[in-house]
Design an enzyme around this catalytic site. Structure first.
Site, PDB file in Angstrom:
ATOM      1  N   TYR A 121       0.927  -1.382  -0.007  1.00 15.60           N
ATOM      2  CA  TYR A 121       0.000   0.073   0.010  1.00 15.60           C
ATOM      3  C   TYR A 121       0.849   1.164  -0.214  1.00 15.60           C
ATOM      4  O   TYR A 121       0.350   2.442  -0.271  1.00 15.60           O
ATOM      5  CB  TYR A 121      -1.160  -0.060   1.175  1.00 15.60           C
ATOM      6  CG  TYR A 121      -2.118  -1.050   1.341  1.00 15.60           C
ATOM      7  CD1 TYR A 121      -2.223  -1.890   0.361  1.00 15.60           C
ATOM      8  CD2 TYR A 121      -2.672  -1.204   2.516  1.00 15.60           C
ATOM      9  CE1 TYR A 121      -2.865  -3.015   0.509  1.00 15.60           C
ATOM     10  CE2 TYR A 121      -3.437  -2.266   2.779  1.00 15.60           C
ATOM     11  CZ  TYR A 121      -3.608  -3.246   1.550  1.00 15.60           C
ATOM     12  OH  TYR A 121      -4.586  -4.114   1.796  1.00 15.60           O
ATOM     13  N   LEU A 171     -17.551  -3.688   1.127  1.00 13.08           N
ATOM     14  CA  LEU A 171     -18.667  -2.860   0.497  1.00 13.08           C
ATOM     15  C   LEU A 171     -18.433  -2.841  -0.961  1.00 13.08           C
ATOM     16  O   LEU A 171     -18.923  -2.171  -1.843  1.00 13.08           O
ATOM     17  CB  LEU A 171     -18.112  -1.153   0.591  1.00 13.08           C
ATOM     18  CG  LEU A 171     -17.954  -0.728   2.409  1.00 13.08           C
ATOM     19  CD1 LEU A 171     -17.526   0.572   2.422  1.00 13.08           C
ATOM     20  CD2 LEU A 171     -19.151  -1.073   3.093  1.00 13.08           C
ATOM     21  N   SER A 199     -12.009   4.061   4.014  1.00 11.99           N
ATOM     22  CA  SER A 199     -12.663   5.423   3.470  1.00 11.99           C
ATOM     23  C   SER A 199     -11.725   6.424   3.598  1.00 11.99           C
ATOM     24  O   SER A 199     -11.003   6.320   4.893  1.00 11.99           O
ATOM     25  CB  SER A 199     -13.923   5.844   4.009  1.00 11.99           C
ATOM     26  OG  SER A 199     -14.434   6.938   3.560  1.00 11.99           O
ATOM     27  N   ARG A 222     -17.883   9.398   6.430  1.00 14.90           N
ATOM     28  CA  ARG A 222     -18.087   7.982   6.164  1.00 14.90           C
ATOM     29  C   ARG A 222     -17.298   7.020   7.138  1.00 14.90           C
ATOM     30  O   ARG A 222     -17.892   5.950   7.283  1.00 14.90           O
ATOM     31  CB  ARG A 222     -17.651   7.472   4.685  1.00 14.90           C
ATOM     32  CG  ARG A 222     -18.585   8.010   3.537  1.00 14.90           C
ATOM     33  CD  ARG A 222     -17.800   7.649   2.056  1.00 14.90           C
ATOM     34  NE  ARG A 222     -18.764   7.954   1.082  1.00 14.90           N
ATOM     35  CZ  ARG A 222     -18.558   7.706  -0.015  1.00 14.90           C
ATOM     36  NH1 ARG A 222     -17.396   7.503  -0.519  1.00 14.90           N
ATOM     37  NH2 ARG A 222     -19.258   8.136  -1.138  1.00 14.90           N
ATOM     38  N   ASN A 238     -19.371   3.991   9.025  1.00 14.95           N
ATOM     39  CA  ASN A 238     -18.724   2.841   9.107  1.00 14.95           C
ATOM     40  C   ASN A 238     -18.516   2.188  10.351  1.00 14.95           C
ATOM     41  O   ASN A 238     -18.479   1.100  10.578  1.00 14.95           O
ATOM     42  CB  ASN A 238     -17.817   2.754   8.150  1.00 14.95           C
ATOM     43  CG  ASN A 238     -18.018   3.150   6.489  1.00 14.95           C
ATOM     44  OD1 ASN A 238     -19.067   3.055   6.302  1.00 14.95           O
ATOM     45  ND2 ASN A 238     -17.135   3.027   5.994  1.00 14.95           N
TER      46      ASN A 238
HETATM   47  N1  LIG Z   1      -5.522  -8.908   2.701  1.00 10.12           N
HETATM   48  C1  LIG Z   1      -5.758  -8.439   1.502  1.00 10.12           C
HETATM   49  O1  LIG Z   1      -5.418  -9.103   0.573  1.00 10.12           O
HETATM   50  C2  LIG Z   1      -6.578  -7.217   1.283  1.00 10.12           C
HETATM   51  C3  LIG Z   1      -6.896  -7.136  -0.063  1.00 10.12           C
HETATM   52  C4  LIG Z   1      -8.108  -6.115  -0.518  1.00 10.12           C
HETATM   53  C5  LIG Z   1      -8.249  -5.137   0.735  1.00 10.12           C
HETATM   54  N2  LIG Z   1      -7.872  -5.399   1.929  1.00 10.12           N
HETATM   55  C6  LIG Z   1      -8.186  -4.331   3.039  1.00 10.12           C
HETATM   56  O2  LIG Z   1      -9.447  -4.109   3.330  1.00 10.12           O
HETATM   57  C7  LIG Z   1      -9.714  -2.776   2.945  1.00 10.12           C
HETATM   58  C8  LIG Z   1     -10.997  -2.662   2.413  1.00 10.12           C
HETATM   59  O3  LIG Z   1     -11.339  -3.062   1.242  1.00 10.12           O
HETATM   60  P1  LIG Z   1     -11.498  -2.230  -0.030  1.00 10.12           P
HETATM   61  O4  LIG Z   1     -10.270  -0.990   0.190  1.00 10.12           O
HETATM   62  O5  LIG Z   1     -11.128  -2.952  -1.307  1.00 10.12           O
HETATM   63  O6  LIG Z   1     -12.697  -1.906  -0.341  1.00 10.12           O
HETATM   64  P2  LIG Z   1     -14.075  -1.226   0.675  1.00 10.12           P
HETATM   65  O7  LIG Z   1     -13.824  -1.147   1.924  1.00 10.12           O
HETATM   66  O8  LIG Z   1     -15.164  -2.513  -0.043  1.00 10.12           O
HETATM   67  O9  LIG Z   1     -14.529  -0.233  -0.333  1.00 10.12           O
HETATM   68  C9  LIG Z   1     -13.887   1.075  -0.355  1.00 10.12           C
HETATM   69  C10 LIG Z   1     -14.558   2.019  -1.037  1.00 10.12           C
HETATM   70  O10 LIG Z   1     -15.828   2.241  -0.548  1.00 10.12           O
HETATM   71  C11 LIG Z   1     -16.288   3.860  -0.384  1.00 10.12           C
HETATM   72  N3  LIG Z   1     -16.904   3.947   0.759  1.00 10.12           N
HETATM   73  C12 LIG Z   1     -16.379   3.933   2.064  1.00 10.12           C
HETATM   74  N4  LIG Z   1     -17.164   3.833   2.941  1.00 10.12           N
HETATM   75  C13 LIG Z   1     -18.355   4.090   2.306  1.00 10.12           C
HETATM   76  C14 LIG Z   1     -19.883   4.729   2.650  1.00 10.12           C
HETATM   77  N5  LIG Z   1     -20.087   4.606   3.866  1.00 10.12           N
HETATM   78  N6  LIG Z   1     -20.815   4.793   1.501  1.00 10.12           N
HETATM   79  C15 LIG Z   1     -20.250   4.779   0.287  1.00 10.12           C
HETATM   80  N7  LIG Z   1     -19.209   4.392  -0.062  1.00 10.12           N
HETATM   81  C16 LIG Z   1     -18.024   4.148   0.868  1.00 10.12           C
HETATM   82  C17 LIG Z   1     -14.725   4.451  -0.488  1.00 10.12           C
HETATM   83  O11 LIG Z   1     -14.678   5.648  -0.906  1.00 10.12           O
HETATM   84  P3  LIG Z   1     -14.179   6.931  -0.124  1.00 10.12           P
HETATM   85  O12 LIG Z   1     -12.687   6.519   0.225  1.00 10.12           O
HETATM   86  O13 LIG Z   1     -14.163   7.842  -1.011  1.00 10.12           O
HETATM   87  O14 LIG Z   1     -15.149   7.011   1.143  1.00 10.12           O
HETATM   88  C18 LIG Z   1     -14.028   3.368  -1.250  1.00 10.12           C
HETATM   89  O15 LIG Z   1     -13.845   3.665  -2.588  1.00 10.12           O
HETATM   90  C19 LIG Z   1      -8.463  -2.293   2.078  1.00 10.12           C
HETATM   91  O16 LIG Z   1      -8.577  -0.801   2.211  1.00 10.12           O
HETATM   92  C20 LIG Z   1      -7.477  -3.144   2.720  1.00 10.12           C
HETATM   93  O17 LIG Z   1      -7.042  -2.319   4.005  1.00 10.12           O
HETATM   94  C21 LIG Z   1      -6.943  -6.379   2.105  1.00 10.12           C
END
Ligand SMILES: NC(=O)c1ccc[n+]([C@@H]2O[C@H](COP(=O)([O-])OP(=O)(O)OC[C@H]3O[C@@H](n4cnc5c(N)ncnc54)[C@H](OP(=O)(O)O)[C@@H]3O)[C@@H](O)[C@H]2O)c1
Length: 242
Positions: free
Chosen positions: A55, A159, A200, A205, A209
């Protein structure tokens, strides 16, 4: 409104407690964005932060925490930090990779260090080896194997990287429960004992959340959400990251 009986932390097989709610930090870019997100998260009650070498924000996260913990009367021991070994450091370079993350974060220790994903980069987003967890991907078989072996199953992309908040069923259930779609998606996981890591950069948000522990989804809503399971994945394509 019904209150929640879901615990706010889980006990890992080592006996260590991990908060059920953590801030995802993938795609939090630059010192300022990380700082404001960490500030909003600490204010909203987040006590876990999910980072990784790939990251490229470990140093920013560590710096932000060192500056902000005292503001909230907290110390290093009050927060749970995860980082992860990137595929390029597997094998003989694993120790080097771990030490690099430790020095980037500069917080004394890392609470949980994971293999970010097995194998190599370049897998397609729908490759079987790219698991995640949300109502369209319930992972029933993987979860039962984790239960059997005492492995904590943690969700990411709860999400659907933002896409699932516009799912009509999720929106309907949110409206009926006077909650937001994101809270419904996160609550669906937490209510099954699955820790979540919503990402986020938006303070409102981040606060939204975190409001997962003062309501309960009824059995019908839980089952309707789980019935969305269709094997869909939203995870990033690792080939774009490193
Ligand atoms: N271990 C692994 O291999 C692995 C893989 C993927 C992810 N992860 C971890 O999991 C975390 C979360 O997964 P992710 O980042 O893929 O996606 P996510 O949490 O499912 O979604 C993040 C997206 O949703 C938006 N969002 C956040 N809160 C919201 C709300 N209340 N309403 C509407 N939209 C909202 C954010 O935009 P804004 O920022 O503009 O609010 C961002 O675009 C990652 O950041 C990482 O730390 C781990």
């Amino acid at each position: 409104m019904a209150s929640s009986s879901s615990p706010s932390s889980v006990v890992l097989s080592t006996g260590v407690q991990m908060p059920v709610l953590g801030l995802g930090t993938y795609k939090l870019w630059g010192p300022e964005e990380v700082y404001w997100a960490v500030d909003a998260a600490l204010a909203a009650g987040y006590r876990a932060f999910d980072s990784a070498a790939v990251y490229r924000n470990e140093a920013d996260l560590g710096r932000a925490l060192k500056e902000l913990l005292p503001k909230y009367g907290l110390t290093r021991e009050d927060v749970f930090i995860t980082s992860k070994l990137g595929p390029k450091d597997h094998g003989g370079k694993a120790m080097e990779g771990a030490l690099h993350s430790l020095s980037q974060l500069d917080l004394g220790y890392i609470d949980l260090y994971l293999i970010h994903w097995p194998g190599t980069q370049g897998l397609a987003v729908d490759d079987k080896r790219n698991p995640e967890f949300h109502p369209r991907l319930c992972q029933t078989e993987l979860r039962s194997v984790c239960d059997e072996y005492g492995v904590c199953f943690q969700a990411y992309s709860s999400l659907g990287k933002g896409e699932l908040v516009t799912d009509p069923l999720v929106m309907e259930i949110a409206k009926n429960n006077e909650r937001t779609p994101a809270q419904v998606l996160l609550r669906w996981a937490v209510q099954q004992g699955v820790p979540v890591l919503p990402k986020s950069s938006n303070p409102d948000r981040i606060k939204e959340n975190a409001r997962l522990f003062d309501f309960t989804l009824n059995k019908t809503d839980m089952n309707r959400l789980s019935a969305l399971d269709c094997g869909q994945k939203y995870c990033w394509d690792p080939s774009e990251v490193v």
